[in-house]
Design a protein around this motif. Structure first.
Motif, PDB file in Angstrom:
ATOM      1  N   PRO A 122     -11.839  -8.471  -2.301  1.00 60.36           N
ATOM      2  CA  PRO A 122     -12.174  -7.955  -1.500  1.00 60.36           C
ATOM      3  C   PRO A 122     -11.540  -8.906  -0.091  1.00 60.36           C
ATOM      4  O   PRO A 122     -11.767  -8.323   0.959  1.00 60.36           O
ATOM      5  CB  PRO A 122     -13.108  -7.227  -1.637  1.00 60.36           C
ATOM      6  N   ALA A 123     -11.451 -10.159  -0.547  1.00 64.00           N
ATOM      7  CA  ALA A 123     -10.922 -11.217   1.093  1.00 64.00           C
ATOM      8  C   ALA A 123      -9.799 -10.937   1.692  1.00 64.00           C
ATOM      9  O   ALA A 123      -9.586 -10.859   2.832  1.00 64.00           O
ATOM     10  CB  ALA A 123     -11.459 -12.793   0.496  1.00 64.00           C
ATOM     11  N   VAL A 124      -9.079 -10.205   0.088  1.00 62.00           N
ATOM     12  CA  VAL A 124      -7.792  -9.744   1.690  1.00 62.00           C
ATOM     13  C   VAL A 124      -7.416  -8.556   1.206  1.00 62.00           C
ATOM     14  O   VAL A 124      -7.351  -7.329   0.350  1.00 62.00           O
ATOM     15  CB  VAL A 124      -6.268 -10.399   0.251  1.00 62.00           C
ATOM     16  N   PRO A 125      -7.296  -7.443   2.277  1.00 63.07           N
ATOM     17  CA  PRO A 125      -7.878  -6.317   2.372  1.00 63.07           C
ATOM     18  C   PRO A 125      -6.204  -5.460   1.751  1.00 63.07           C
ATOM     19  O   PRO A 125      -5.624  -6.328   1.325  1.00 63.07           O
ATOM     20  CB  PRO A 125      -6.776  -5.705   4.033  1.00 63.07           C
ATOM     21  N   PRO A 126      -5.767  -4.461   1.758  1.00 58.98           N
ATOM     22  CA  PRO A 126      -4.822  -4.025   0.401  1.00 58.98           C
ATOM     23  C   PRO A 126      -3.772  -4.156   1.349  1.00 58.98           C
ATOM     24  O   PRO A 126      -3.590  -3.830   2.645  1.00 58.98           O
ATOM     25  CB  PRO A 126      -5.053  -1.914   0.912  1.00 58.98           C
ATOM     26  N   VAL A 127      -2.539  -4.883   0.561  1.00 58.34           N
ATOM     27  CA  VAL A 127      -1.076  -5.316   0.828  1.00 58.34           C
ATOM     28  C   VAL A 127      -1.032  -4.002   0.480  1.00 58.34           C
ATOM     29  O   VAL A 127      -0.458  -3.667  -1.128  1.00 58.34           O
ATOM     30  CB  VAL A 127      -0.889  -6.400   0.486  1.00 58.34           C
ATOM     31  N   LEU A 128      -0.147  -3.213   1.288  1.00 61.57           N
ATOM     32  CA  LEU A 128       1.117  -2.329   0.115  1.00 61.57           C
ATOM     33  C   LEU A 128       2.105  -2.872   0.669  1.00 61.57           C
ATOM     34  O   LEU A 128       2.978  -3.603   1.429  1.00 61.57           O
ATOM     35  CB  LEU A 128       0.884  -0.834   1.730  1.00 61.57           C
ATOM     36  N   CYS A 129       3.043  -3.085  -0.499  1.00 58.92           N
ATOM     37  CA  CYS A 129       4.861  -3.151  -0.672  1.00 58.92           C
ATOM     38  C   CYS A 129       4.892  -2.751  -0.587  1.00 58.92           C
ATOM     39  O   CYS A 129       5.478  -1.444  -1.807  1.00 58.92           O
ATOM     40  CB  CYS A 129       4.501  -4.957  -1.392  1.00 58.92           C
ATOM     41  N   HIS A 130       6.575  -2.662   0.284  1.00 58.39           N
ATOM     42  CA  HIS A 130       7.746  -1.041  -0.393  1.00 58.39           C
ATOM     43  C   HIS A 130       8.979  -2.282  -0.543  1.00 58.39           C
ATOM     44  O   HIS A 130       9.459  -2.825   0.163  1.00 58.39           O
ATOM     45  CB  HIS A 130       7.763  -0.582   1.132  1.00 58.39           C
ATOM     46  N   GLY A 131       9.250  -1.509  -1.692  1.00 54.00           N
ATOM     47  CA  GLY A 131      10.701  -2.765  -2.048  1.00 54.00           C
ATOM     48  C   GLY A 131      11.844  -1.021  -2.742  1.00 54.00           C
ATOM     49  O   GLY A 131      11.713  -0.176  -1.698  1.00 54.00           O
ATOM     50  N   ALA A 132      12.696  -2.256  -3.137  1.00 54.43           N
ATOM     51  CA  ALA A 132      14.256  -0.617  -3.693  1.00 54.43           C
ATOM     52  C   ALA A 132      13.281   0.496  -4.193  1.00 54.43           C
ATOM     53  O   ALA A 132      12.175   0.823  -4.740  1.00 54.43           O
ATOM     54  CB  ALA A 132      14.532  -1.251  -5.129  1.00 54.43           C
ATOM     55  N   GLY A 133      14.107   1.160  -3.073  1.00 48.90           N
ATOM     56  CA  GLY A 133      13.705   2.730  -3.823  1.00 48.90           C
ATOM     57  C   GLY A 133      12.621   3.332  -2.727  1.00 48.90           C
ATOM     58  O   GLY A 133      11.883   4.786  -2.745  1.00 48.90           O
ATOM     59  N   ASP A 134      12.330   2.456  -2.051  1.00 49.93           N
ATOM     60  CA  ASP A 134      10.980   3.159  -0.616  1.00 49.93           C
ATOM     61  C   ASP A 134      11.756   2.887   0.897  1.00 49.93           C
ATOM     62  O   ASP A 134      13.487   2.793   0.058  1.00 49.93           O
ATOM     63  CB  ASP A 134      10.045   2.367  -0.557  1.00 49.93           C
ATOM     64  N   SER A 135      11.029   3.513   1.551  1.00 54.74           N
ATOM     65  CA  SER A 135      11.709   4.004   2.453  1.00 54.74           C
ATOM     66  C   SER A 135      10.844   2.915   4.090  1.00 54.74           C
ATOM     67  O   SER A 135       9.159   3.594   3.151  1.00 54.74           O
ATOM     68  CB  SER A 135      12.513   4.820   3.575  1.00 54.74           C
ATOM     69  N   VAL A 136      10.634   2.462   4.783  1.00 58.86           N
ATOM     70  CA  VAL A 136       9.993   2.477   5.977  1.00 58.86           C
ATOM     71  C   VAL A 136      10.122   2.603   7.221  1.00 58.86           C
ATOM     72  O   VAL A 136      12.060   2.646   7.763  1.00 58.86           O
ATOM     73  CB  VAL A 136       9.453   0.750   6.203  1.00 58.86           C
ATOM     74  N   ALA A 137       9.340   3.534   7.854  1.00 58.83           N
ATOM     75  CA  ALA A 137       9.548   3.369   9.107  1.00 58.83           C
ATOM     76  C   ALA A 137       9.252   2.706   9.968  1.00 58.83           C
ATOM     77  O   ALA A 137       9.033   1.598   9.822  1.00 58.83           O
ATOM     78  CB  ALA A 137       8.396   4.422  10.214  1.00 58.83           C
ATOM     79  N   LEU A 138      11.114   1.812  11.552  1.00 57.14           N
ATOM     80  CA  LEU A 138      10.567   0.961  11.860  1.00 57.14           C
ATOM     81  C   LEU A 138      10.395   1.652  13.534  1.00 57.14           C
ATOM     82  O   LEU A 138      11.046   2.555  13.716  1.00 57.14           O
ATOM     83  CB  LEU A 138      11.487   0.344  11.760  1.00 57.14           C
ATOM     84  N   PRO A 139      10.206   0.766  14.510  1.00 61.89           N
ATOM     85  CA  PRO A 139      10.304   0.905  15.790  1.00 61.89           C
ATOM     86  C   PRO A 139      11.673   1.367  16.560  1.00 61.89           C
ATOM     87  O   PRO A 139      12.564   0.925  15.554  1.00 61.89           O
ATOM     88  CB  PRO A 139       9.831  -0.196  16.432  1.00 61.89           C
ATOM     89  N   PRO A 140      12.092   2.122  17.224  1.00 61.37           N
ATOM     90  CA  PRO A 140      13.069   1.951  17.616  1.00 61.37           C
ATOM     91  C   PRO A 140      13.445   0.771  18.244  1.00 61.37           C
ATOM     92  O   PRO A 140      12.878   0.297  19.079  1.00 61.37           O
ATOM     93  CB  PRO A 140      12.431   3.305  19.354  1.00 61.37           C
TER      94      PRO A 140
END
Length: 182
Positions: A122-140
């Protein structure tokens, strides 16, 4: 902050803007080309940015970069450790109350198991990892800071930015968790 550290687009950077990291607030043209290169259709991405320069972008992970998605406060601590203890970070952004660190491809597959192996629980909160097959929204890439919901903290500024790997991010997470616990 000296002028060379800011790359501004039409509309400029507000006079009162401050930036804690020594990199551009907006992607440079080379950095924007690198972001577009993550897509199978980079010319289409650049055309979209030309038509809608202030719209967030959804880009695929796994080829040019992976993304590590952290809760905002913990993510800021990780980013601070990356900069204070070295080696710095690759491109980083805030989006919808989370911090996205762009990492070298393959990081998304390795980092979760490394964090589990370290048994930080629990010392490290949930880390979401996005790799091959995923997409992420990025700032303009070309907007002003008025949106507030998403912005670059460290914008890509070259066609080949340095990206941290799973090992670098593991120890930044561990240092941030130790600092939080202590």
């Amino acid at each position: 902050m000296s002028d060379w550290q800011w790359h501004t687009w039409p509309g400029g950077v507000p006079e009162s803007a401050s930036h804690p990291y020594p990199y551009a607030q907006y992607p440079t043209p080379d950095g924007a080309d690198w972001l577009a290169s993550s897509s199978a259709f980079p010319r289409s991405v650049r055309a979209l940015w030309s038509a809608r320069p202030t719209a967030p972008s959804v880009l695929p992970c796994g080829t040019a970069f992976d993304a590590v998605n952290l809760p905002a406060l913990f993510g800021r601590r990780v980013l601070e450790h990356l900069w204070s203890a070295g080696p710095g970070s690759g491109p980083a952004a805030t989006l919808r109350g989370r911090l996205l660190l762009l990492a070298e491809p393959g990081t998304a597959a390795r980092l979760p198991s490394l964090l589990t192996w370290e048994e930080w629980g629990p010392a490290v909160p949930p880390v979401l990892c996005h790799g091959a097959g995923d997409s992420v929204a990025l700032p303009p890439p070309y907007s002003d800071t008025g949106h507030g919901r998403s912005r670059w903290l460290v914008a890509p500024d070259t066609r080949r930015p340095w990206l941290p790997g799973a090992d670098v991010l593991l120890w930044a997470c561990v240092r941030a968790a130790r600092a939080e616990a202590g």
